[in-house]
Design a protein around this motif. Structure first.
Motif, PDB file in Angstrom:
ATOM      1  N   ASN A 231       0.825  -1.209   0.000  1.00 31.61           N
ATOM      2  CA  ASN A 231       0.000   0.000   0.000  1.00 31.61           C
ATOM      3  C   ASN A 231       0.856   1.254   0.000  1.00 31.61           C
ATOM      4  O   ASN A 231       0.548   2.232  -0.679  1.00 31.61           O
ATOM      5  N   TYR A 235       1.071   4.216  -2.697  1.00 36.91           N
ATOM      6  CA  TYR A 235       0.822   5.591  -2.268  1.00 36.91           C
ATOM      7  C   TYR A 235       1.943   6.524  -2.730  1.00 36.91           C
ATOM      8  O   TYR A 235       1.690   7.601  -3.285  1.00 36.91           O
ATOM      9  N   GLU A 304       0.104   5.814   6.193  1.00 40.23           N
ATOM     10  CA  GLU A 304      -0.223   4.395   6.048  1.00 40.23           C
ATOM     11  C   GLU A 304      -1.345   3.976   6.999  1.00 40.23           C
ATOM     12  O   GLU A 304      -2.251   3.228   6.615  1.00 40.23           O
ATOM     13  N   LEU A 307      -4.541   5.071   5.495  1.00 45.86           N
ATOM     14  CA  LEU A 307      -4.997   4.200   4.417  1.00 45.86           C
ATOM     15  C   LEU A 307      -5.690   2.958   4.974  1.00 45.86           C
ATOM     16  O   LEU A 307      -6.725   2.524   4.450  1.00 45.86           O
ATOM     17  N   ARG A 314      -9.766  -2.657   1.328  1.00 44.14           N
ATOM     18  CA  ARG A 314      -8.887  -2.380   0.198  1.00 44.14           C
ATOM     19  C   ARG A 314      -7.430  -2.531   0.619  1.00 44.14           C
ATOM     20  O   ARG A 314      -6.617  -3.104  -0.115  1.00 44.14           O
ATOM     21  N   TYR A 315      -7.116  -2.022   1.799  1.00 52.51           N
ATOM     22  CA  TYR A 315      -5.736  -2.120   2.302  1.00 52.51           C
ATOM     23  C   TYR A 315      -5.345  -3.587   2.452  1.00 52.51           C
ATOM     24  O   TYR A 315      -4.294  -4.012   1.961  1.00 52.51           O
ATOM     25  N   ARG A 318      -4.886  -5.450  -0.923  1.00 53.73           N
ATOM     26  CA  ARG A 318      -3.635  -5.172  -1.626  1.00 53.73           C
ATOM     27  C   ARG A 318      -2.467  -5.924  -0.980  1.00 53.73           C
ATOM     28  O   ARG A 318      -1.585  -6.421  -1.672  1.00 53.73           O
ATOM     29  N   GLU A 319      -2.467  -5.997   0.361  1.00 48.57           N
ATOM     30  CA  GLU A 319      -1.383  -6.702   1.041  1.00 48.57           C
ATOM     31  C   GLU A 319      -1.441  -8.200   0.755  1.00 48.57           C
ATOM     32  O   GLU A 319      -0.413  -8.837   0.493  1.00 48.57           O
TER      33      GLU A 319
END
Length: 373
Positions: A231, A235, A304, A307, A314-315, A318-319
């Protein structure tokens, strides 16, 4: 797993993503520093160390507000004569993790043993280059021999670098040296100095900075110990490309700072004159809103966390996607092992950064009135 990812998977901390209590705080145990990096606005050698009794009182209040993670900052926190006792008291209050950020110059074996005995969970050592220059003396050669001390220590270690045009030429060597030693490492793009209204990012370096971030991503994808989240990579790249990012800054709400004089700061760049002992949970809740300064924000700890809190699914998605891609990548042969492998593959391309011939020196910057001292 990334720092925020670890928090989200820790069931004792997971509620902080969804509740209204603060999650983390940074406490400046001193604003004095033994170095004077030109980009830093977090040191002032004219301010005396806070008394241990005051630091304890402030930590009591920070914990009472609901904070679960405490970062000890400076200046250089190792300059405080009672730093081990500060750590010990913080752990006694029940903070889930107590960490510290240091340039490492003042660290010795006995002090590391004292910090370990006090319960310090993690130490971040900041290293910008292999060799010092006028704008930053945080050089790997000054602390390299100390990194071996952590092999049998309970204190977790990772190395962090500030990425800007003056560090690009040697930051790859810093990353590779840490990976060779098995030490987690990252380099993140410099943030502007909002306190003194100084623009520190040079637009001419955006493309090489982007490439360096992508190099770190490739290493992380191949399973190397790059201590940054997927993330945060996304960003920073959007930030450099000036692309819109939808999020709400939680500085002052979920994440806040306390100065060495006890002042409540939303983050390192946005400061108030209110004392931490005056701050209530209602005050913190009032900062749960977008901020005028959040576009292009480079205070990555708050960015972070913002986010994760703004878009938790969403966070996390993505991870997880990044971890799966990394597993697939590790099954292949020929994946990049180091920054030097990536740059060797691009020998025919332009270098990461080529400094202009007439770049101003650190001394000339001070003469122009832009130095912090």
């Amino acid at each position: 797993m990334t720092v925020i990812g670890e928090r989200m998977l820790d069931l004792r901390q997971a509620p902080r993503v969804f509740d209204t209590k603060p999650w983390a705080a940074h406490l400046y145990v001193t604003e004095q520093c033994n170095l004077d990096c030109h980009y830093c606005n977090e040191f002032d050698n004219s301010i005396r160390h806070p008394a241990l009794a005051d630091l304890k009182t402030w930590m009591d209040h920070i914990r009472k507000l609901g904070v679960m993670r405490l970062g000890l900052q400076g200046g250089e926190p190792l300059k405080h004569p009672d730093i081990a006792e500060v750590v010990r008291y913080a752990k006694s209050l029940g903070f889930r993790k107590v960490s510290m950020s240091s340039n490492g110059f003042l660290l010795n074996r006995q002090l590391l043993a004292d910090l370990e005995g006090a319960g310090l969970d993690e130490l971040q050592i900041s290293v910008d280059r292999m060799t010092p220059i006028a704008s930053t003396r945080k050089a790997m050669k000054s602390v390299l021999h100390k990194l071996d001390w952590f092999k049998n220590s309970k204190v977790g270690l990772h190395v962090s670098g500030v990425l800007f045009k003056e560090t690009l030429d040697e930051m790859g060597q810093v990353i590779d040296t840490c990976l060779d030693m098995g030490i987690p490492v990252h380099a993140r793009v410099i943030h502007d100095d909002l306190v003194h209204d100084r623009t520190l990012r040079d637009a001419s370096a955006n493309e090489p900075l982007l490439r360096f971030l992508e190099h770190q991503e490739k290493l992380k994808r191949s399973g190397k110990k790059i201590h940054s989240s997927w993330n945060l990579f996304a960003y920073q790249k959007k930030m450099l490309r000036q692309e819109p990012i939808e999020w709400t800054c939680i500085a002052g709400y979920k994440y806040f700072f306390v100065s060495s004089t006890g002042k409540f700061w939303l983050c390192s760049q946005v400061r108030t004159e209110r004392h931490i002992l005056e701050i209530t949970r209602e005050d913190l809740l009032s900062y749960n809103r977008k901020k005028d300064c959040q576009a292009g924000c480079g205070v990555y700890c708050t960015a972070e966390t913002s986010l994760a809190v703004s878009h938790p699914l969403r966070y996390a998605g993505r991870e997880v996607a990044g971890m799966l891609a990394s597993r697939v990548s590790r099954m292949r042969r020929g994946e990049p092992e180091r920054i030097r492998d990536l740059t060797a593959a691009q020998q025919d391309e332009a270098p990461l950064y080529e400094a202009p011939a007439a770049a101003p020196s650190f001394g000339s910057r001070c003469q122009q009135g832009n130095c912090l001292r």
